[in-house]
Design a protein around this motif. Structure first.
Motif, PDB file in Angstrom:
ATOM      1  N   LYS A   3       0.823  -1.210   0.000  1.00  0.00           N
ATOM      2  CA  LYS A   3       0.000   0.000   0.000  1.00  0.00           C
ATOM      3  C   LYS A   3       0.864   1.269   0.000  1.00  0.00           C
ATOM      4  N   ILE A   4       1.860   1.234   0.847  1.00  0.00           N
ATOM      5  CA  ILE A   4       2.749   2.412   0.945  1.00  0.00           C
ATOM      6  C   ILE A   4       3.424   2.665  -0.414  1.00  0.00           C
ATOM      7  N   GLU A   5       3.879   1.547  -1.005  1.00  0.00           N
ATOM      8  CA  GLU A   5       4.553   1.625  -2.304  1.00  0.00           C
ATOM      9  C   GLU A   5       3.642   2.295  -3.341  1.00  0.00           C
ATOM     10  N   LEU A   6       2.358   1.861  -3.341  1.00  0.00           N
ATOM     11  CA  LEU A   6       1.387   2.400  -4.303  1.00  0.00           C
ATOM     12  C   LEU A   6       1.182   3.909  -4.123  1.00  0.00           C
ATOM     13  N   SER A   7       0.963   4.266  -2.860  1.00  0.00           N
ATOM     14  CA  SER A   7       0.666   5.684  -2.648  1.00  0.00           C
ATOM     15  C   SER A   7       1.910   6.536  -2.930  1.00  0.00           C
ATOM     16  N   LYS A   8       3.083   5.929  -2.737  1.00  0.00           N
ATOM     17  CA  LYS A   8       4.311   6.671  -3.048  1.00  0.00           C
ATOM     18  C   LYS A   8       4.358   6.940  -4.565  1.00  0.00           C
ATOM     19  N   ASN A   9       4.014   5.850  -5.310  1.00  0.00           N
ATOM     20  CA  ASN A   9       3.970   6.006  -6.768  1.00  0.00           C
ATOM     21  C   ASN A   9       2.983   7.082  -7.182  1.00  0.00           C
ATOM     22  N   ARG A  10       1.814   6.965  -6.491  1.00  0.00           N
ATOM     23  CA  ARG A  10       0.773   7.925  -6.862  1.00  0.00           C
ATOM     24  C   ARG A  10       1.250   9.351  -6.561  1.00  0.00           C
ATOM     25  N   LYS A  11       1.977   9.475  -5.452  1.00  0.00           N
ATOM     26  CA  LYS A  11       2.483  10.796  -5.084  1.00  0.00           C
ATOM     27  C   LYS A  11       3.451  11.309  -6.171  1.00  0.00           C
ATOM     28  N   ASP A  12       4.295  10.375  -6.653  1.00  0.00           N
ATOM     29  CA  ASP A  12       5.230  10.760  -7.717  1.00  0.00           C
ATOM     30  C   ASP A  12       4.472  11.214  -8.958  1.00  0.00           C
ATOM     31  N   GLU A  13       3.434  10.410  -9.266  1.00  0.00           N
ATOM     32  CA  GLU A  13       2.650  10.760 -10.460  1.00  0.00           C
ATOM     33  C   GLU A  13       2.010  12.128 -10.305  1.00  0.00           C
ATOM     34  N   MET A  14       1.465  12.369  -9.092  1.00  0.00           N
ATOM     35  CA  MET A  14       0.814  13.655  -8.841  1.00  0.00           C
ATOM     36  C   MET A  14       1.840  14.785  -8.970  1.00  0.00           C
ATOM     37  N   THR A  15       3.038  14.548  -8.430  1.00  0.00           N
ATOM     38  CA  THR A  15       4.082  15.577  -8.522  1.00  0.00           C
ATOM     39  C   THR A  15       4.419  15.846  -9.976  1.00  0.00           C
ATOM     40  N   GLN A  16       4.545  14.737 -10.716  1.00  0.00           N
ATOM     41  CA  GLN A  16       4.884  14.908 -12.138  1.00  0.00           C
ATOM     42  C   GLN A  16       3.794  15.654 -12.887  1.00  0.00           C
ATOM     43  N   MET A  17       2.533  15.296 -12.553  1.00  0.00           N
ATOM     44  CA  MET A  17       1.415  15.990 -13.204  1.00  0.00           C
ATOM     45  C   MET A  17       1.426  17.460 -12.843  1.00  0.00           C
ATOM     46  N   GLY A  18       1.740  17.716 -11.562  1.00  0.00           N
ATOM     47  CA  GLY A  18       1.813  19.100 -11.099  1.00  0.00           C
ATOM     48  C   GLY A  18       2.868  19.872 -11.866  1.00  0.00           C
ATOM     49  N   ILE A  19       4.028  19.245 -12.035  1.00  0.00           N
ATOM     50  CA  ILE A  19       5.123  19.914 -12.760  1.00  0.00           C
ATOM     51  C   ILE A  19       4.710  20.175 -14.210  1.00  0.00           C
ATOM     52  N   ALA A  20       4.103  19.127 -14.831  1.00  0.00           N
ATOM     53  CA  ALA A  20       3.673  19.271 -16.238  1.00  0.00           C
ATOM     54  C   ALA A  20       2.643  20.386 -16.364  1.00  0.00           C
ATOM     55  N   PHE A  21       1.721  20.445 -15.377  1.00  0.00           N
ATOM     56  CA  PHE A  21       0.679  21.468 -15.403  1.00  0.00           C
ATOM     57  C   PHE A  21       1.302  22.862 -15.308  1.00  0.00           C
ATOM     58  N   ASN A  22       2.244  23.003 -14.367  1.00  0.00           N
ATOM     59  CA  ASN A  22       2.891  24.309 -14.210  1.00  0.00           C
ATOM     60  C   ASN A  22       3.634  24.727 -15.478  1.00  0.00           C
ATOM     61  N   GLU A  23       4.324  23.745 -16.091  1.00  0.00           N
ATOM     62  CA  GLU A  23       5.055  24.057 -17.324  1.00  0.00           C
ATOM     63  C   GLU A  23       4.106  24.509 -18.418  1.00  0.00           C
ATOM     64  N   MET A  24       2.950  23.794 -18.498  1.00  0.00           N
ATOM     65  CA  MET A  24       1.959  24.135 -19.524  1.00  0.00           C
ATOM     66  C   MET A  24       1.426  25.552 -19.299  1.00  0.00           C
ATOM     67  N   MET A  25       1.135  25.861 -18.017  1.00  0.00           N
ATOM     68  CA  MET A  25       0.602  27.188 -17.711  1.00  0.00           C
ATOM     69  C   MET A  25       1.631  28.274 -18.023  1.00  0.00           C
ATOM     70  N   GLU A  26       2.888  27.984 -17.681  1.00  0.00           N
ATOM     71  CA  GLU A  26       3.947  28.965 -17.962  1.00  0.00           C
ATOM     72  C   GLU A  26       4.053  29.239 -19.461  1.00  0.00           C
ATOM     73  N   GLN A  27       3.968  28.128 -20.248  1.00  0.00           N
ATOM     74  CA  GLN A  27       4.041  28.236 -21.703  1.00  0.00           C
ATOM     75  C   GLN A  27       2.877  29.075 -22.236  1.00  0.00           C
ATOM     76  N   LEU A  28       1.663  28.784 -21.707  1.00  0.00           N
ATOM     77  CA  LEU A  28       0.477  29.529 -22.146  1.00  0.00           C
ATOM     78  C   LEU A  28       0.615  31.005 -21.808  1.00  0.00           C
ATOM     79  N   GLU A  29       1.117  31.264 -20.594  1.00  0.00           N
ATOM     80  CA  GLU A  29       1.266  32.640 -20.155  1.00  0.00           C
ATOM     81  C   GLU A  29       2.280  33.368 -21.030  1.00  0.00           C
ATOM     82  N   GLU A  30       3.385  32.655 -21.344  1.00  0.00           N
ATOM     83  CA  GLU A  30       4.427  33.250 -22.182  1.00  0.00           C
ATOM     84  C   GLU A  30       3.868  33.582 -23.564  1.00  0.00           C
ATOM     85  N   ASN A  31       3.111  32.609 -24.144  1.00  0.00           N
ATOM     86  CA  ASN A  31       2.513  32.849 -25.462  1.00  0.00           C
ATOM     87  C   ASN A  31       1.554  34.025 -25.420  1.00  0.00           C
ATOM     88  N   TYR A  32       0.766  34.081 -24.347  1.00  0.00           N
ATOM     89  CA  TYR A  32      -0.203  35.153 -24.220  1.00  0.00           C
ATOM     90  C   TYR A  32       0.506  36.503 -24.128  1.00  0.00           C
TER      91      TYR A  32
END
Ligand code: ADP
Length: 257
Positions: A3-32
């Motif tokens: 269980k711990i292993e799974l939630s750790k993975n999920r945490k990594d995925e969430m972090t990665q999604m968070g990073i990807a989201f921030n990058e996307m927003m930065e790109q959109l803001e830059e384009n705008y």
């Protein structure tokens, strides 16, 4: 334990999604921000010729009917500034289109023949000595139409900012076929070199005014170069002249926007 292993993975995925989201927003803001900057620069640049047209039209209406010299000067200025505005709008449309879905073709072309025919059009239009050194054929893989547009921009600048002959050479290094366009004109001061590819940037606007440019040519050239994986380099000395190098890769990666 699992269980711990799974939630750790999920945490990594969430972090990665968070990073990807921030990058996307930065790109959109830059384009705008870029878009907003472009609209504000464009409006400002279009206002300048309009102001000139307005003041000459007023001069014409006040004195032009009695004074032939004033009438002539005003009409000429109005014609010139209108032409400049028209050119600016055409170039803005090219840039706007570049932001959309512009696709590149790769075709094998004889660069020597393409450069020679482009030079021939310049000779006919401007009655200037455009020299091409060397001999063909020299084959490259690129988008012919866009490369032609790029060549015209660089050659037109060489013509506008110099008075003597313009020399073009084609050479090769291991990775590129290199077109070098040399003029014996004003040259570009060191402090300006990093900016001349920026939209609307012109060196010494007052002196350049008579050439009727828009400050957009080189930003279009840069955009075409990016799309075709072409590198541009400038070597310029004030009072001697300018050489623009166009590095066409032998194995191009064409970027479709
Ligand atoms: P423009 O419409 O003003 O020619 P460009 O974007 O093509 O706009 O060029 C930007 C500026 O760079 C020009 O206004 C000019 O000051 C400078 N420039 C470009 N090419 C040359 C050249 N061959 N010699 C001297 N100056 C040049």
């Amino acid at each position: 334990y699992q269980k711990i292993e799974l939630s750790k993975n999920r945490k990594d995925e969430m972090t990665q999604m968070g990073i990807a989201f921030n990058e996307m927003m930065e790109q959109l803001e830059e384009n705008y921000n870029k878009q907003e900057q472009f609209v504000s620069d464009a409006s400002h640049e279009l206002k300048t010729p309009l102001t000139v047209i307005e003041s000459y039209a007023k001069l014409l209406s006040r004195h032009g009917f009695k004074n032939k010299a004033i009438a002539e000067e005003s009409v000429n200025a109005i014609i010139n500034e209108t032409a400049r505005m028209k050119e600016m709008i055409t170039q803005m449309l090219v840039l706007a289109k570049g932001n959309g879905q512009q696709t590149q073709k790769t075709e094998t072309i004889d660069l020597y023949e393409l450069v020679e025919s482009t030079l021939q059009s310049m000779r006919t239009a401007y009655n200037r000595n455009f020299i091409l050194k060397g001999e063909g054929p020299i084959y490259v893989n690129t988008d012919m139409e866009q490369l032609t547009q790029l060549l015209f921009i660089i050659l037109d600048n060489a013509r506008k900012y110099s008075e003597k002959e313009i020399k073009t050479t084609i050479s090769e290094d291991e990775e590129n076929t290199v077109v070098a366009i040399l003029d014996y004109g004003n040259g570009i001061p060191k402090k300006d070199i990093n900016y001349i590819f920026d939209r609307f940037y012109r060196v010494d606007e007052a002196r350049n005014r008579k050439t009727g440019g828009t400050g957009l040519g080189l930003s279009i050239a840069k955009e075409i170069a990016n799309r075709l994986s072409i590198k541009l380099e400038i070597d310029s000395t004030v009072g001697f002249g300018t050489t623009i190098y166009i590095f066409i890769p032998k194995s191009p990666i064409l970027i479709n926007f």
